[in-house]
Design an enzyme around this catalytic site. Sequence first.
Site, PDB file in Angstrom:
ATOM      1  N   ASN A   6       0.858  -1.193   0.000  1.00  0.00           N
ATOM      2  CA  ASN A   6       0.000   0.000   0.000  1.00  0.00           C
ATOM      3  C   ASN A   6       0.894   1.244   0.000  1.00  0.00           C
ATOM      4  OD1 ASN A   6      -1.407   2.288   1.054  1.00  0.00           O
ATOM      5  ND2 ASN A   6      -3.062   0.948   1.676  1.00  0.00           N
ATOM      6  N   ASP A   8      -0.074   4.507  -0.097  1.00  0.00           N
ATOM      7  CA  ASP A   8      -0.760   5.748   0.310  1.00  0.00           C
ATOM      8  C   ASP A   8       0.180   6.789   0.907  1.00  0.00           C
ATOM      9  OD1 ASP A   8      -3.153   4.576  -0.314  1.00  0.00           O
ATOM     10  OD2 ASP A   8      -3.840   4.327   1.753  1.00  0.00           O
ATOM     11  N   HIS A   9       1.077   6.312   1.783  1.00  0.00           N
ATOM     12  CA  HIS A   9       1.815   7.297   2.577  1.00  0.00           C
ATOM     13  C   HIS A   9       2.969   7.959   1.828  1.00  0.00           C
ATOM     14  CE1 HIS A   9      -0.999   6.770   5.668  1.00  0.00           C
ATOM     15  NE2 HIS A   9      -0.704   5.499   5.830  1.00  0.00           N
ATOM     16  N   HIS A  42      -5.615   3.671  -1.203  1.00  0.00           N
ATOM     17  CA  HIS A  42      -6.949   3.959  -0.649  1.00  0.00           C
ATOM     18  C   HIS A  42      -7.328   5.365  -1.074  1.00  0.00           C
ATOM     19  CE1 HIS A  42      -9.551   4.078   3.321  1.00  0.00           C
ATOM     20  NE2 HIS A  42     -10.232   4.421   2.252  1.00  0.00           N
ATOM     21  N   ARG A  44      -9.672   8.210  -0.405  1.00  0.00           N
ATOM     22  CA  ARG A  44     -10.605   8.625   0.650  1.00  0.00           C
ATOM     23  C   ARG A  44     -11.472   9.768   0.149  1.00  0.00           C
ATOM     24  NH1 ARG A  44     -10.005   7.511   5.925  1.00  0.00           N
ATOM     25  NH2 ARG A  44      -8.464   5.923   6.408  1.00  0.00           N
ATOM     26  N   ARG A  48      -7.145  12.921   1.140  1.00  0.00           N
ATOM     27  CA  ARG A  48      -6.035  13.428   1.949  1.00  0.00           C
ATOM     28  C   ARG A  48      -4.670  12.953   1.453  1.00  0.00           C
ATOM     29  NH1 ARG A  48      -6.772   9.914   7.473  1.00  0.00           N
ATOM     30  NH2 ARG A  48      -8.902  10.630   7.347  1.00  0.00           N
ATOM     31  N   HIS A  49      -4.648  11.821   0.749  1.00  0.00           N
ATOM     32  CA  HIS A  49      -3.370  11.400   0.166  1.00  0.00           C
ATOM     33  C   HIS A  49      -3.530  11.039  -1.322  1.00  0.00           C
ATOM     34  CE1 HIS A  49      -5.069   7.663   1.672  1.00  0.00           C
ATOM     35  NE2 HIS A  49      -4.576   7.790   2.900  1.00  0.00           N
ATOM     36  N   GLU A  69      -8.630   0.508  -2.443  1.00  0.00           N
ATOM     37  CA  GLU A  69      -9.531   0.481  -1.287  1.00  0.00           C
ATOM     38  C   GLU A  69     -10.438   1.694  -1.359  1.00  0.00           C
ATOM     39  OE1 GLU A  69      -7.097   0.645   2.169  1.00  0.00           O
ATOM     40  OE2 GLU A  69      -6.045  -1.193   1.695  1.00  0.00           O
ATOM     41  N   THR A  99      -6.645   6.125  10.391  1.00  0.00           N
ATOM     42  CA  THR A  99      -6.559   5.019   9.435  1.00  0.00           C
ATOM     43  C   THR A  99      -7.841   4.202   9.579  1.00  0.00           C
ATOM     44  OG1 THR A  99      -5.248   3.093   8.729  1.00  0.00           O
ATOM     45  CG2 THR A  99      -5.302   3.545  11.094  1.00  0.00           C
ATOM     46  N   THR A 100      -8.055   3.244   8.684  1.00  0.00           N
ATOM     47  CA  THR A 100      -9.262   2.418   8.756  1.00  0.00           C
ATOM     48  C   THR A 100      -9.341   1.765  10.142  1.00  0.00           C
ATOM     49  OG1 THR A 100      -8.864   1.974   6.429  1.00  0.00           O
ATOM     50  CG2 THR A 100     -10.561   0.650   7.507  1.00  0.00           C
ATOM     51  N   GLU A 150     -10.508  -9.751   2.901  1.00  0.00           N
ATOM     52  CA  GLU A 150      -9.253  -9.404   3.575  1.00  0.00           C
ATOM     53  C   GLU A 150      -9.563  -9.321   5.068  1.00  0.00           C
ATOM     54  OE1 GLU A 150      -7.385  -5.704   2.363  1.00  0.00           O
ATOM     55  OE2 GLU A 150      -6.172  -5.693   4.183  1.00  0.00           O
ATOM     56  N   HIS A 190      -3.488  -4.902   7.782  1.00  0.00           N
ATOM     57  CA  HIS A 190      -3.677  -3.764   8.686  1.00  0.00           C
ATOM     58  C   HIS A 190      -2.786  -3.880   9.911  1.00  0.00           C
ATOM     59  CE1 HIS A 190      -5.330  -0.157  10.398  1.00  0.00           C
ATOM     60  NE2 HIS A 190      -5.793   0.078   9.191  1.00  0.00           N
ATOM     61  N   GLY A 191      -1.863  -2.939  10.015  1.00  0.00           N
ATOM     62  CA  GLY A 191      -0.992  -2.868  11.179  1.00  0.00           C
ATOM     63  C   GLY A 191       0.138  -3.890  11.188  1.00  0.00           C
ATOM     64  N   GLY A 212       1.272  -1.516   4.321  1.00  0.00           N
ATOM     65  CA  GLY A 212       1.592  -0.163   3.876  1.00  0.00           C
ATOM     66  C   GLY A 212       2.531   0.582   4.790  1.00  0.00           C
TER      67      GLY A 212
HETATM   68  N1  PXP Z   1      -5.821  -3.194   4.493  1.00  0.00           N
HETATM   69  C1  PXP Z   1      -6.720  -2.186   4.578  1.00  0.00           C
HETATM   70  C2  PXP Z   1      -8.130  -2.473   4.246  1.00  0.00           C
HETATM   71  C3  PXP Z   1      -6.327  -0.887   4.947  1.00  0.00           C
HETATM   72  O1  PXP Z   1      -7.247   0.095   5.022  1.00  0.00           O
HETATM   73  C4  PXP Z   1      -4.964  -0.646   5.208  1.00  0.00           C
HETATM   74  C5  PXP Z   1      -4.519   0.739   5.561  1.00  0.00           C
HETATM   75  O2  PXP Z   1      -4.752   1.583   4.483  1.00  0.00           O
HETATM   76  C6  PXP Z   1      -4.063  -1.715   5.105  1.00  0.00           C
HETATM   77  C7  PXP Z   1      -4.519  -2.988   4.772  1.00  0.00           C
HETATM   78  C8  PXP Z   1      -2.609  -1.546   5.357  1.00  0.00           C
HETATM   79  O3  PXP Z   1      -2.393  -1.227   6.693  1.00  0.00           O
HETATM   80  P1  PXP Z   1      -1.001  -0.681   7.174  1.00  0.00           P
HETATM   81  O4  PXP Z   1      -0.772   0.629   6.482  1.00  0.00           O
HETATM   82  O5  PXP Z   1      -1.162  -0.553   8.650  1.00  0.00           O
HETATM   83  O6  PXP Z   1       0.034  -1.721   6.774  1.00  0.00           O
END
Ligand code: PXP
Length: 238
Positions: A6, A8-9, A42, A44, A48-49, A69, A99-100, A150, A190-191, A212
């Site tokens: 991911n 995004d950042h 993602h 949004r 924002r990004h 996403e 974040t989500t 997911e 996620h995380g 991400g």
């Molecule tokens: N999966 C989903 C659905 C997410 O929204 C995110 C964060 O955008 C991630 C995975 C990736 O999470 P992380 O950035 O914490 O690795």
Amino acid sequence: MKLTVNVDHFATIREARRSNEPEPVLAALLAEQAGAEGVVCHIRSDRRHIKERDLKLFREAVKTKLNIEMAATEEMKRIALEIQPDVVSLVPERPEELTTEGGLDVIANEKHLGPHIKELQKAGIKVSIFVDPDLKQIETCRKLGVNLIEINTGKYADLKPGEERDKALDEIKKAAGHGHKLGLEVHAGHGLDYKNVLPVAAIPEITEFSIGFCIVARSAIVGIERAVKEMVALIEKY
Ligand code: PXP
């Protein structure tokens, strides 16, 4: 185990100065060259990004798989139908969230989601649902006609190693097994980071990760190629 990254950042860094760099599409291509098997972003509602121009460039340039996403709104559906990503991942969205914050509540939103998902699938887009490790939620995903979920690993990732985290991991294991038994392709994310990813990677039913933040953070120090290769090296044996 496949890794999708991911990006995004990279766009978050760009937007910190309303600048035009770093270029997220360049990060996506370098991630692919380093072994990522997909690019995730993602879009949004507040942009924002990631912005529409990023999606257009990703669609042109990404050679592996583009997974966008998005919330299950009319605006986002229109964007998906225009961009035609390989996968749309439906996520919940609260405007002020960092974040989500959790999986999509498919039980509460079943009526709305049914036609929304069908329209995306009719356009040839594979639909994934970001879902908490909850067996009833996963059964409803199946009922809604998706073949990909997911599992949200956020709760597990927020906990320190110990009994509580073992319990959260066990929920993920049960959810993955249940999803697989229902015929769903099971991904997770996620995380996840370089330290907590291995126990989740060892779950046989999970075939792909979406990661991400930790990769972008590590990229700032060692570069994206090394950051992606390090994660691939950790998970590829599973
Ligand atoms: N999966 C989903 C659905 C997410 O929204 C995110 C964060 O955008 C991630 C995975 C990736 O999470 P992380 O950035 O914490 O690795």
